[in-house]
Design a protein around this motif. Structure first.
Motif, PDB file in Angstrom:
ATOM      1  N   ARG A  24      10.827   6.337   4.148  1.00  0.00           N
ATOM      2  CA  ARG A  24      10.086   5.382   3.312  1.00  0.00           C
ATOM      3  C   ARG A  24       8.701   5.111   3.880  1.00  0.00           C
ATOM      4  O   ARG A  24       7.731   4.948   3.131  1.00  0.00           O
ATOM      5  CB  ARG A  24      10.887   4.103   3.139  1.00  0.00           C
ATOM      6  N   HIS A  25       8.584   5.074   5.180  1.00  0.00           N
ATOM      7  CA  HIS A  25       7.279   4.896   5.815  1.00  0.00           C
ATOM      8  C   HIS A  25       6.355   6.061   5.454  1.00  0.00           C
ATOM      9  O   HIS A  25       5.197   5.859   5.071  1.00  0.00           O
ATOM     10  CB  HIS A  25       7.453   4.787   7.335  1.00  0.00           C
ATOM     11  N   LEU A  26       6.879   7.282   5.541  1.00  0.00           N
ATOM     12  CA  LEU A  26       6.073   8.450   5.195  1.00  0.00           C
ATOM     13  C   LEU A  26       5.752   8.490   3.703  1.00  0.00           C
ATOM     14  O   LEU A  26       4.678   8.955   3.317  1.00  0.00           O
ATOM     15  CB  LEU A  26       6.789   9.735   5.624  1.00  0.00           C
ATOM     16  N   GLN A  27       6.654   8.000   2.861  1.00  0.00           N
ATOM     17  CA  GLN A  27       6.363   7.925   1.425  1.00  0.00           C
ATOM     18  C   GLN A  27       5.235   6.934   1.163  1.00  0.00           C
ATOM     19  O   GLN A  27       4.400   7.157   0.295  1.00  0.00           O
ATOM     20  CB  GLN A  27       7.614   7.528   0.643  1.00  0.00           C
ATOM     21  N   HIS A  28       5.212   5.851   1.907  1.00  0.00           N
ATOM     22  CA  HIS A  28       4.159   4.844   1.758  1.00  0.00           C
ATOM     23  C   HIS A  28       2.821   5.341   2.311  1.00  0.00           C
ATOM     24  O   HIS A  28       1.772   5.091   1.725  1.00  0.00           O
ATOM     25  CB  HIS A  28       4.579   3.550   2.470  1.00  0.00           C
ATOM     26  N   ARG A  29       2.860   6.059   3.428  1.00  0.00           N
ATOM     27  CA  ARG A  29       1.642   6.508   4.095  1.00  0.00           C
ATOM     28  C   ARG A  29       1.204   7.874   3.574  1.00  0.00           C
ATOM     29  O   ARG A  29       1.152   8.863   4.294  1.00  0.00           O
ATOM     30  CB  ARG A  29       1.861   6.542   5.616  1.00  0.00           C
ATOM     31  N   THR A  30       0.879   7.902   2.298  1.00  0.00           N
ATOM     32  CA  THR A  30       0.433   9.148   1.678  1.00  0.00           C
ATOM     33  C   THR A  30      -0.908   9.611   2.226  1.00  0.00           C
ATOM     34  O   THR A  30      -1.295  10.758   2.031  1.00  0.00           O
ATOM     35  CB  THR A  30       0.350   8.996   0.150  1.00  0.00           C
ATOM     36  N   ASP A  31      -1.618   8.715   2.931  1.00  0.00           N
ATOM     37  CA  ASP A  31      -2.883   9.101   3.552  1.00  0.00           C
ATOM     38  C   ASP A  31      -2.671  10.014   4.753  1.00  0.00           C
ATOM     39  O   ASP A  31      -3.593  10.684   5.199  1.00  0.00           O
ATOM     40  CB  ASP A  31      -3.675   7.859   3.980  1.00  0.00           C
ATOM     41  N   THR A  32      -1.460  10.052   5.262  1.00  0.00           N
ATOM     42  CA  THR A  32      -1.140  10.923   6.387  1.00  0.00           C
ATOM     43  C   THR A  32      -0.729  12.282   5.845  1.00  0.00           C
ATOM     44  O   THR A  32       0.309  12.424   5.212  1.00  0.00           O
ATOM     45  CB  THR A  32      -0.004  10.318   7.238  1.00  0.00           C
ATOM     46  N   GLN A  33      -1.559  13.265   6.083  1.00  0.00           N
ATOM     47  CA  GLN A  33      -1.327  14.608   5.570  1.00  0.00           C
ATOM     48  C   GLN A  33      -0.223  15.311   6.360  1.00  0.00           C
ATOM     49  O   GLN A  33      -0.078  15.105   7.569  1.00  0.00           O
ATOM     50  CB  GLN A  33      -2.617  15.434   5.670  1.00  0.00           C
ATOM     51  N   ASN A  34       0.540  16.162   5.686  1.00  0.00           N
ATOM     52  CA  ASN A  34       1.561  16.957   6.365  1.00  0.00           C
ATOM     53  C   ASN A  34       0.945  17.805   7.472  1.00  0.00           C
ATOM     54  O   ASN A  34       1.515  17.937   8.552  1.00  0.00           O
ATOM     55  CB  ASN A  34       2.308  17.851   5.370  1.00  0.00           C
ATOM     56  N   ILE A  35      -0.222  18.377   7.212  1.00  0.00           N
ATOM     57  CA  ILE A  35      -0.875  19.234   8.209  1.00  0.00           C
ATOM     58  C   ILE A  35      -1.201  18.439   9.475  1.00  0.00           C
ATOM     59  O   ILE A  35      -1.107  18.951  10.584  1.00  0.00           O
ATOM     60  CB  ILE A  35      -2.126  19.932   7.627  1.00  0.00           C
ATOM     61  N   ILE A  68      12.565  13.475   0.042  1.00  0.00           N
ATOM     62  CA  ILE A  68      11.716  13.069   1.161  1.00  0.00           C
ATOM     63  C   ILE A  68      10.356  12.562   0.684  1.00  0.00           C
ATOM     64  O   ILE A  68       9.853  11.557   1.176  1.00  0.00           O
ATOM     65  CB  ILE A  68      11.546  14.222   2.173  1.00  0.00           C
ATOM     66  N   HIS A  69       9.763  13.229  -0.290  1.00  0.00           N
ATOM     67  CA  HIS A  69       8.433  12.833  -0.777  1.00  0.00           C
ATOM     68  C   HIS A  69       8.486  11.658  -1.758  1.00  0.00           C
ATOM     69  O   HIS A  69       7.469  11.028  -2.020  1.00  0.00           O
ATOM     70  CB  HIS A  69       7.731  14.019  -1.439  1.00  0.00           C
ATOM     71  N   GLY A  70       9.660  11.396  -2.309  1.00  0.00           N
ATOM     72  CA  GLY A  70       9.789  10.316  -3.278  1.00  0.00           C
ATOM     73  C   GLY A  70       9.369  10.721  -4.676  1.00  0.00           C
ATOM     74  O   GLY A  70       9.275   9.880  -5.577  1.00  0.00           O
ATOM     75  N   MET A  71       9.129  11.980  -4.877  1.00  0.00           N
ATOM     76  CA  MET A  71       8.736  12.556  -6.173  1.00  0.00           C
ATOM     77  C   MET A  71       8.775  14.078  -6.014  1.00  0.00           C
ATOM     78  O   MET A  71       8.837  14.567  -4.893  1.00  0.00           O
ATOM     79  CB  MET A  71       7.322  12.107  -6.573  1.00  0.00           C
ATOM     80  N   ALA A  78      -0.272  17.388  -5.646  1.00  0.00           N
ATOM     81  CA  ALA A  78      -1.433  17.192  -6.524  1.00  0.00           C
ATOM     82  C   ALA A  78      -2.077  15.820  -6.314  1.00  0.00           C
ATOM     83  O   ALA A  78      -3.304  15.689  -6.386  1.00  0.00           O
ATOM     84  CB  ALA A  78      -1.012  17.364  -7.978  1.00  0.00           C
ATOM     85  N   GLN A  79      -1.264  14.812  -6.050  1.00  0.00           N
ATOM     86  CA  GLN A  79      -1.780  13.455  -5.892  1.00  0.00           C
ATOM     87  C   GLN A  79      -2.298  13.140  -4.499  1.00  0.00           C
ATOM     88  O   GLN A  79      -3.215  12.333  -4.355  1.00  0.00           O
ATOM     89  CB  GLN A  79      -0.684  12.434  -6.240  1.00  0.00           C
ATOM     90  N   HIS A  80      -1.695  13.755  -3.466  1.00  0.00           N
ATOM     91  CA  HIS A  80      -1.949  13.273  -2.107  1.00  0.00           C
ATOM     92  C   HIS A  80      -2.399  14.319  -1.098  1.00  0.00           C
ATOM     93  O   HIS A  80      -2.851  13.948  -0.021  1.00  0.00           O
ATOM     94  CB  HIS A  80      -0.693  12.594  -1.556  1.00  0.00           C
ATOM     95  N   GLN A  81      -2.263  15.583  -1.394  1.00  0.00           N
ATOM     96  CA  GLN A  81      -2.544  16.589  -0.371  1.00  0.00           C
ATOM     97  C   GLN A  81      -3.926  17.185  -0.568  1.00  0.00           C
ATOM     98  O   GLN A  81      -4.256  17.654  -1.647  1.00  0.00           O
ATOM     99  CB  GLN A  81      -1.477  17.694  -0.409  1.00  0.00           C
ATOM    100  N   SER A  82      -4.707  17.175   0.506  1.00  0.00           N
ATOM    101  CA  SER A  82      -6.019  17.808   0.463  1.00  0.00           C
ATOM    102  C   SER A  82      -5.938  19.189   1.112  1.00  0.00           C
ATOM    103  O   SER A  82      -4.951  19.522   1.779  1.00  0.00           O
ATOM    104  CB  SER A  82      -7.049  16.928   1.179  1.00  0.00           C
ATOM    105  N   GLU A  83      -6.959  19.970   0.927  1.00  0.00           N
ATOM    106  CA  GLU A  83      -7.026  21.313   1.508  1.00  0.00           C
ATOM    107  C   GLU A  83      -7.119  21.195   3.033  1.00  0.00           C
ATOM    108  O   GLU A  83      -7.894  20.398   3.554  1.00  0.00           O
ATOM    109  CB  GLU A  83      -8.244  22.047   0.964  1.00  0.00           C
ATOM    110  N   ALA A  84      -6.321  21.973   3.736  1.00  0.00           N
ATOM    111  CA  ALA A  84      -6.340  21.947   5.204  1.00  0.00           C
ATOM    112  C   ALA A  84      -7.606  22.615   5.721  1.00  0.00           C
ATOM    113  O   ALA A  84      -8.036  23.645   5.197  1.00  0.00           O
ATOM    114  CB  ALA A  84      -5.109  22.654   5.762  1.00  0.00           C
TER     115      ALA A  84
END
Length: 103
Positions: A24-35, A68-71, A78-84
């Motif tokens: 849930r913390h990671l779902q909330h912190r969409t500003d934190t990129q997987n990369i 895990i992503h909540g969607m 598309a909503q939260h991930q930027s280009e690495a």
């Protein structure tokens, strides 16, 4: 188990609650990129999805990622991930080299 590794002594209900809180913390912190997670810790949300499947989750990869992503992952991406950037990729590659086998 060495004297410092007591993780298996944690009650399963307690461990599950902590895992859900992490997700849930990671779902909330969409500003934190997987990369960036990969670059710092050698794992990301997608790894967690793989790990729940390894632990017996009966859904397929897409379903595990949605949990895990909540969607659905493509929607999250598309909503939260930027280009690495090349720097992020290099950090990730160095970090992953430090992972224990099987992780």
């Amino acid at each position: 188990m060495n004297g410092h590794d007591r993780i298996d002594t944690i009650n399963d209900a307690v461990a599950a609650a902590a895992f859900r809180r992490l997700v849930r913390h990671l779902q909330h912190r969409t500003d934190t990129q997987n990369i960036d997670l990969m670059g710092l810790a050698g794992f990301c949300r997608n790894c967690l999805a793989d790990w729940i499947r390894d632990a017996g989750f009966e859904g397929d990869r897409a379903e595990a990622r949605a949990v895990i992503h909540g969607m659905p992952f493509e929607e999250w991406k598309a909503q939260h991930q930027s280009e690495a950037t090349p720097e992020q990729i290099a950090r990730m590659e160095e970090s992953v080299k430090r992972n224990a086998p099987g992780h």
